[in-house]
Design a protein around this motif. Sequence first.
Motif, PDB file in Angstrom:
ATOM      1  N   LEU A 199       5.584 -31.060 111.376  1.00  0.00           N
ATOM      2  CA  LEU A 199       6.860 -31.319 112.029  1.00  0.00           C
ATOM      3  C   LEU A 199       6.628 -31.410 113.539  1.00  0.00           C
ATOM      4  CD1 LEU A 199       9.948 -31.624 111.924  1.00  0.00           C
ATOM      5  CD2 LEU A 199      10.092 -29.120 112.000  1.00  0.00           C
ATOM      6  N   CYS A 200       6.891 -32.576 114.100  1.00  0.00           N
ATOM      7  CA  CYS A 200       6.654 -32.833 115.524  1.00  0.00           C
ATOM      8  C   CYS A 200       7.988 -32.970 116.248  1.00  0.00           C
ATOM      9  CB  CYS A 200       5.854 -34.116 115.697  1.00  0.00           C
ATOM     10  SG  CYS A 200       4.273 -34.098 114.833  1.00  0.00           S
ATOM     11  N   GLN A 201       8.171 -32.169 117.276  1.00  0.00           N
ATOM     12  CA  GLN A 201       9.415 -32.204 118.041  1.00  0.00           C
ATOM     13  C   GLN A 201       9.256 -33.162 119.212  1.00  0.00           C
ATOM     14  OE1 GLN A 201      11.964 -30.787 116.814  1.00  0.00           O
ATOM     15  NE2 GLN A 201      13.379 -31.273 118.446  1.00  0.00           N
ATOM     16  N   VAL A 202      10.134 -34.161 119.288  1.00  0.00           N
ATOM     17  CA  VAL A 202      10.062 -35.169 120.338  1.00  0.00           C
ATOM     18  C   VAL A 202      10.991 -34.804 121.488  1.00  0.00           C
ATOM     19  CG1 VAL A 202      10.311 -37.628 120.888  1.00  0.00           C
ATOM     20  CG2 VAL A 202       9.445 -36.931 118.635  1.00  0.00           C
ATOM     21  N   THR A 203      12.281 -34.625 121.201  1.00  0.00           N
ATOM     22  CA  THR A 203      13.237 -34.205 122.226  1.00  0.00           C
ATOM     23  C   THR A 203      14.127 -33.115 121.645  1.00  0.00           C
ATOM     24  OG1 THR A 203      14.862 -35.885 121.609  1.00  0.00           O
ATOM     25  CG2 THR A 203      13.330 -36.473 123.352  1.00  0.00           C
ATOM     26  N   GLY A 204      14.699 -32.319 122.514  1.00  0.00           N
ATOM     27  CA  GLY A 204      15.524 -31.200 122.071  1.00  0.00           C
ATOM     28  C   GLY A 204      14.650 -30.084 121.526  1.00  0.00           C
ATOM     29  N   SER A 205      15.282 -29.015 121.108  1.00  0.00           N
ATOM     30  CA  SER A 205      14.531 -27.895 120.531  1.00  0.00           C
ATOM     31  C   SER A 205      15.211 -27.454 119.243  1.00  0.00           C
ATOM     32  CB  SER A 205      14.440 -26.730 121.519  1.00  0.00           C
ATOM     33  OG  SER A 205      15.728 -26.312 121.908  1.00  0.00           O
ATOM     34  N   LYS A 206      14.420 -26.794 118.386  1.00  0.00           N
ATOM     35  CA  LYS A 206      14.928 -26.340 117.095  1.00  0.00           C
ATOM     36  C   LYS A 206      14.540 -24.893 116.850  1.00  0.00           C
ATOM     37  CE  LYS A 206      15.262 -30.712 114.691  1.00  0.00           C
ATOM     38  NZ  LYS A 206      14.820 -31.548 113.585  1.00  0.00           N
ATOM     39  N   TYR A 207      15.487 -24.156 116.296  1.00  0.00           N
ATOM     40  CA  TYR A 207      15.248 -22.789 115.836  1.00  0.00           C
ATOM     41  C   TYR A 207      14.791 -22.893 114.378  1.00  0.00           C
ATOM     42  CZ  TYR A 207      16.440 -18.158 113.999  1.00  0.00           C
ATOM     43  OH  TYR A 207      16.418 -16.944 113.371  1.00  0.00           O
ATOM     44  N   ILE A 208      13.661 -22.277 114.062  1.00  0.00           N
ATOM     45  CA  ILE A 208      13.090 -22.377 112.720  1.00  0.00           C
ATOM     46  C   ILE A 208      12.765 -20.980 112.207  1.00  0.00           C
ATOM     47  CG2 ILE A 208      11.173 -23.297 111.347  1.00  0.00           C
ATOM     48  CD1 ILE A 208      11.004 -25.587 113.381  1.00  0.00           C
ATOM     49  N   VAL A 209      13.091 -20.762 110.932  1.00  0.00           N
ATOM     50  CA  VAL A 209      12.742 -19.522 110.249  1.00  0.00           C
ATOM     51  C   VAL A 209      11.855 -19.896 109.072  1.00  0.00           C
ATOM     52  CG1 VAL A 209      13.604 -17.461 109.094  1.00  0.00           C
ATOM     53  CG2 VAL A 209      14.982 -18.534 110.876  1.00  0.00           C
ATOM     54  N   LEU A 210      10.742 -19.178 108.930  1.00  0.00           N
ATOM     55  CA  LEU A 210       9.779 -19.440 107.857  1.00  0.00           C
ATOM     56  C   LEU A 210       9.589 -18.196 106.990  1.00  0.00           C
ATOM     57  CD1 LEU A 210       7.041 -21.021 110.156  1.00  0.00           C
ATOM     58  CD2 LEU A 210       8.539 -22.292 108.615  1.00  0.00           C
ATOM     59  N   TYR A 211       9.512 -18.401 105.676  1.00  0.00           N
ATOM     60  CA  TYR A 211       9.188 -17.339 104.724  1.00  0.00           C
ATOM     61  C   TYR A 211       8.071 -17.838 103.820  1.00  0.00           C
ATOM     62  CZ  TYR A 211      13.573 -15.083 106.010  1.00  0.00           C
ATOM     63  OH  TYR A 211      14.591 -14.487 106.706  1.00  0.00           O
ATOM     64  N   PRO A 212       7.009 -17.050 103.636  1.00  0.00           N
ATOM     65  CA  PRO A 212       5.918 -17.496 102.764  1.00  0.00           C
ATOM     66  C   PRO A 212       6.373 -17.637 101.309  1.00  0.00           C
ATOM     67  CG  PRO A 212       5.495 -15.275 103.612  1.00  0.00           C
ATOM     68  CD  PRO A 212       6.775 -15.741 104.222  1.00  0.00           C
ATOM     69  N   ALA A 213       5.661 -18.476 100.582  1.00  0.00           N
ATOM     70  CA  ALA A 213       5.993 -18.762  99.183  1.00  0.00           C
ATOM     71  C   ALA A 213       5.996 -17.510  98.305  1.00  0.00           C
ATOM     72  CB  ALA A 213       5.032 -19.797  98.620  1.00  0.00           C
ATOM     73  N   VAL A 214       5.259 -16.477  98.682  1.00  0.00           N
ATOM     74  CA  VAL A 214       5.225 -15.248  97.877  1.00  0.00           C
ATOM     75  C   VAL A 214       6.605 -14.586  97.808  1.00  0.00           C
ATOM     76  CG1 VAL A 214       2.776 -14.786  98.272  1.00  0.00           C
ATOM     77  CG2 VAL A 214       4.478 -13.773  99.797  1.00  0.00           C
ATOM     78  N   HIS A 215       7.503 -14.958  98.701  1.00  0.00           N
ATOM     79  CA  HIS A 215       8.858 -14.399  98.703  1.00  0.00           C
ATOM     80  C   HIS A 215       9.869 -15.301  97.978  1.00  0.00           C
ATOM     81  CE1 HIS A 215       7.861 -11.001 101.153  1.00  0.00           C
ATOM     82  NE2 HIS A 215       7.434 -11.749 102.143  1.00  0.00           N
ATOM     83  N   SER A 216       9.399 -16.240  97.178  1.00  0.00           N
ATOM     84  CA  SER A 216      10.304 -17.181  96.508  1.00  0.00           C
ATOM     85  C   SER A 216      11.384 -16.485  95.686  1.00  0.00           C
ATOM     86  CB  SER A 216       9.517 -18.153  95.635  1.00  0.00           C
ATOM     87  OG  SER A 216       8.805 -19.066  96.455  1.00  0.00           O
ATOM     88  N   ASP A 217      11.047 -15.405  95.015  1.00  0.00           N
ATOM     89  CA  ASP A 217      12.057 -14.702  94.217  1.00  0.00           C
ATOM     90  C   ASP A 217      13.171 -14.125  95.090  1.00  0.00           C
ATOM     91  OD1 ASP A 217      10.763 -15.279  91.861  1.00  0.00           O
ATOM     92  OD2 ASP A 217       9.758 -13.336  91.725  1.00  0.00           O
ATOM     93  N   GLN A 218      12.841 -13.720  96.303  1.00  0.00           N
ATOM     94  CA  GLN A 218      13.845 -13.163  97.211  1.00  0.00           C
ATOM     95  C   GLN A 218      14.664 -14.241  97.922  1.00  0.00           C
ATOM     96  OE1 GLN A 218      10.448 -11.897  97.723  1.00  0.00           O
ATOM     97  NE2 GLN A 218      10.858 -10.278  96.265  1.00  0.00           N
ATOM     98  N   MET A 219      14.313 -15.518  97.728  1.00  0.00           N
ATOM     99  CA  MET A 219      15.040 -16.628  98.365  1.00  0.00           C
ATOM    100  C   MET A 219      16.194 -17.133  97.500  1.00  0.00           C
ATOM    101  SD  MET A 219      13.575 -16.998 101.299  1.00  0.00           S
ATOM    102  CE  MET A 219      13.176 -15.258 101.321  1.00  0.00           C
ATOM    103  N   TYR A 220      16.308 -16.647  96.284  1.00  0.00           N
ATOM    104  CA  TYR A 220      17.396 -17.022  95.373  1.00  0.00           C
ATOM    105  C   TYR A 220      17.594 -18.544  95.291  1.00  0.00           C
ATOM    106  CZ  TYR A 220      18.662 -12.073  95.366  1.00  0.00           C
ATOM    107  OH  TYR A 220      18.638 -10.706  95.229  1.00  0.00           O
ATOM    108  N   PRO A 221      16.577 -19.256  94.790  1.00  0.00           N
ATOM    109  CA  PRO A 221      16.728 -20.710  94.684  1.00  0.00           C
ATOM    110  C   PRO A 221      17.799 -21.096  93.660  1.00  0.00           C
ATOM    111  CG  PRO A 221      14.686 -19.987  93.655  1.00  0.00           C
ATOM    112  CD  PRO A 221      15.287 -18.793  94.323  1.00  0.00           C
ATOM    113  N   HIS A 222      18.388 -22.252  93.878  1.00  0.00           N
ATOM    114  CA  HIS A 222      19.344 -22.793  92.904  1.00  0.00           C
ATOM    115  C   HIS A 222      18.616 -23.022  91.581  1.00  0.00           C
ATOM    116  CE1 HIS A 222      22.888 -23.663  95.436  1.00  0.00           C
ATOM    117  NE2 HIS A 222      22.005 -23.814  96.401  1.00  0.00           N
ATOM    118  N   SER A 223      19.319 -22.908  90.476  1.00  0.00           N
ATOM    119  CA  SER A 223      18.706 -23.093  89.161  1.00  0.00           C
ATOM    120  C   SER A 223      18.764 -24.544  88.688  1.00  0.00           C
ATOM    121  CB  SER A 223      19.375 -22.183  88.136  1.00  0.00           C
ATOM    122  OG  SER A 223      20.759 -22.472  88.065  1.00  0.00           O
TER     123      SER A 223
END
Length: 129
Positions: free
Chosen positions: A44-68
Amino acid sequence: GLARDIAIPDLCFTGDEDEVDINVWIGPKGTISPLHTDPKHNFLCQVTGSKYIVLYPAVHSDQMYPHSTPLLFNTSRIDLQKVDLTEFPDFTAASGWHLILEPGEMLYIPPGVWHFVKSLETSFSVSFW
């Protein structure tokens, strides 16, 4: 057009894929991409502006409550802007990283890593998958 002005980073050619998918993301302040995963390596390359990003490793997938549902299986039901811990109590077990992506910076997001993105101002980004 715009494609002539976009140079694909050499890092995109270090894997098994021959083709690189290029995505352009343009939006106003406050644009949100909800907590989700992508199936491919993402630069992901930022050209203009700025972005707030939150990352969680895949090992936490169960805690992310994905849609079924098959269409949204890679998207979390959690709204990171107002987390409901009564509905999603296991989310407290997840630990992740918070960062601001500034113009001229690139962020590598591996496949399966959960990420939330919010534009802090009018923003233009390019991602390479």
